[in-house]
Design an enzyme around this catalytic site. Sequence first.
Site, PDB file in Angstrom:
ATOM      1  N   ARG A  54       3.874 -31.132  -4.498  1.00  0.00           N
ATOM      2  CA  ARG A  54       3.967 -32.138  -5.561  1.00  0.00           C
ATOM      3  C   ARG A  54       3.434 -31.646  -6.898  1.00  0.00           C
ATOM      4  NH1 ARG A  54       1.249 -37.362  -2.949  1.00  0.00           N
ATOM      5  NH2 ARG A  54      -0.263 -35.754  -2.341  1.00  0.00           N
ATOM      6  N   LYS A 151       0.614 -29.432  14.757  1.00  0.00           N
ATOM      7  CA  LYS A 151      -0.186 -30.418  15.479  1.00  0.00           C
ATOM      8  C   LYS A 151      -1.192 -31.044  14.520  1.00  0.00           C
ATOM      9  CE  LYS A 151      -4.360 -28.236  16.007  1.00  0.00           C
ATOM     10  NZ  LYS A 151      -5.701 -28.786  15.746  1.00  0.00           N
ATOM     11  N   LYS A 185      -1.386 -16.031  20.471  1.00  0.00           N
ATOM     12  CA  LYS A 185      -2.418 -15.001  20.560  1.00  0.00           C
ATOM     13  C   LYS A 185      -2.043 -13.952  21.605  1.00  0.00           C
ATOM     14  CE  LYS A 185      -6.285 -17.843  18.946  1.00  0.00           C
ATOM     15  NZ  LYS A 185      -6.633 -16.981  17.796  1.00  0.00           N
ATOM     16  N   GLU A 219     -16.305 -23.636  17.714  1.00  0.00           N
ATOM     17  CA  GLU A 219     -16.268 -23.269  16.303  1.00  0.00           C
ATOM     18  C   GLU A 219     -17.678 -23.369  15.733  1.00  0.00           C
ATOM     19  OE1 GLU A 219     -12.375 -24.789  14.306  1.00  0.00           O
ATOM     20  OE2 GLU A 219     -13.043 -26.357  15.683  1.00  0.00           O
ATOM     21  N   HIS A 243      -4.505 -27.460  22.263  1.00  0.00           N
ATOM     22  CA  HIS A 243      -4.942 -26.094  22.537  1.00  0.00           C
ATOM     23  C   HIS A 243      -5.469 -25.916  23.954  1.00  0.00           C
ATOM     24  CE1 HIS A 243      -4.271 -25.265  18.431  1.00  0.00           C
ATOM     25  NE2 HIS A 243      -5.453 -25.569  17.948  1.00  0.00           N
ATOM     26  N   LYS A 343     -17.455 -28.410  17.172  1.00  0.00           N
ATOM     27  CA  LYS A 343     -17.748 -27.828  15.867  1.00  0.00           C
ATOM     28  C   LYS A 343     -19.263 -27.646  15.723  1.00  0.00           C
ATOM     29  CE  LYS A 343     -13.643 -29.270  13.345  1.00  0.00           C
ATOM     30  NZ  LYS A 343     -13.191 -27.856  13.189  1.00  0.00           N
TER      31      LYS A 343
END
Length: 491
Positions: A54, A151, A185, A219, A243, A343
């Site tokens: 945009r 996703k 992967k 993570e 995943h 996380k």
Amino acid sequence: MLKTAHAQTPSAPLDLVIFGGAGDLSVRKLLPALYMAHLHNNLPASTRIHALGRQPWDREVFLGFVQEKVTPFIAAAAREGDTWQRFLDRLNYVCLDATQSADYQALGQALQNGSDRVYYLATAPTLFTEICAHLASADLIDATSRVVLEKPLGHDLASAQAINDEVGRYFQESQIFRIDHYLGKETVQNLMVLRFGNTIFEPLWRSPYIKSVQITVAESVGVGSRAGFYDGTGALRDMVQNHLLQLLCIVAMEPPVSLDPDAVRDEKLKVLRSLRPMTVADVARDTVRGQYGAGASNGESAIGYLKEDNVPGDSGTETFVALRAHINNWRWANVPIFLRTGKRMAERRSEIVIEFADLPYRLFTDSPRQSVNRLMIRLQPEEHVQLQMMAKEPGSGMRLRPVNLNLDLESAFTERRAEAYERLLMDVIKGRLTHFMRRDELEAAWTWVDPILEGWAQLNEKPKTYTAGSWGPAASSALMAREDSAWVEEA
């Protein structure tokens, strides 16, 4: 009947169109991956890459943006010579509001006559159906067109079915590529070869020889700029539904009759449909929700989730999930499957651990611990496969110590190892569907996940707080301990 796309090398010009072309995914992953494919002469010569956004830019402004934002994700040595400039020559920018049908005329004018078209929807899933409808209205879809859907596809089973229904009005199933970059992967694809290209593991790849399976995707970062999106999604939808369940499918599937895309995906679907449904009591006993608090991560202090920008102060969204699953079939009967993601964990790590059963009799009593054999498949940050076995410690006595046999793929092969997005983008261009989710796979995953979400809603319990930089709530360790197991870093 589902139609299968067959691998082919396009002879017509190729237009690769990225909706969200100036967004984070495009900058960090898609454009760098396409450049590497260009560098190694894997893109068809007539390929044009159109970034859509945009922002009221012209092409020159966009190229300046690419120079500034994309080059940090490409090694400087890879941009030597005129290769980078020739890649820039492939790029185009179209100012387009995905919700405005009139803007699609400008896109149509930018595309090459008679080209094959790949539409990559790197946007919020709420825009998928509208984009497809506008592409169809502008007569920009034909039998050679393909669409790539990022996703998470939907928020639950009903919304996923609605998206699939609407996208399916304009694209055949063989034209739809539901991407999960974990399936691109190298080590994940090597897992197929490890299982089905060797005889050594197959007799043991089952109950009672396997004690448990662990799949971890951890993570070390927080939610960062994704907080607004993430708070309405949570770790279960963001990571487990796609995943982790896809990794589980490859670990647990039966040998396919061939490598035909539908033959492979048929076996993955059987795994998803064999997952034991969870009742509310199962959810209370076998799942752990967590939310990171303040702590230290990557050597720096880290704020808690509730202090992140765009996160409500009373948010009940989980940033960590651990759960125990079971597969109701003969191969996996009574083998607990532990899934974990979070996380602000202690480190960035994605791995699969196959823990083999204990020996029936403890012969080496000098050893302070039970002998353990594990197959450890590391996906990131480095990629390797290790088989942990027991060996005698040097010296007198018969004390045992675990040692690893390493399958060192990097030293075994001199060929370049493409990144996941590069590999999957080439699959899309060539029409290879094997490493993409079929509609029934996606919906079977949601069918299993939805009762967990509903169970959490009924239990109405807040996520357990864990310290940033840790391995999550203590309850996740207790989940393993009930099966006389431990997460690999605690073993």
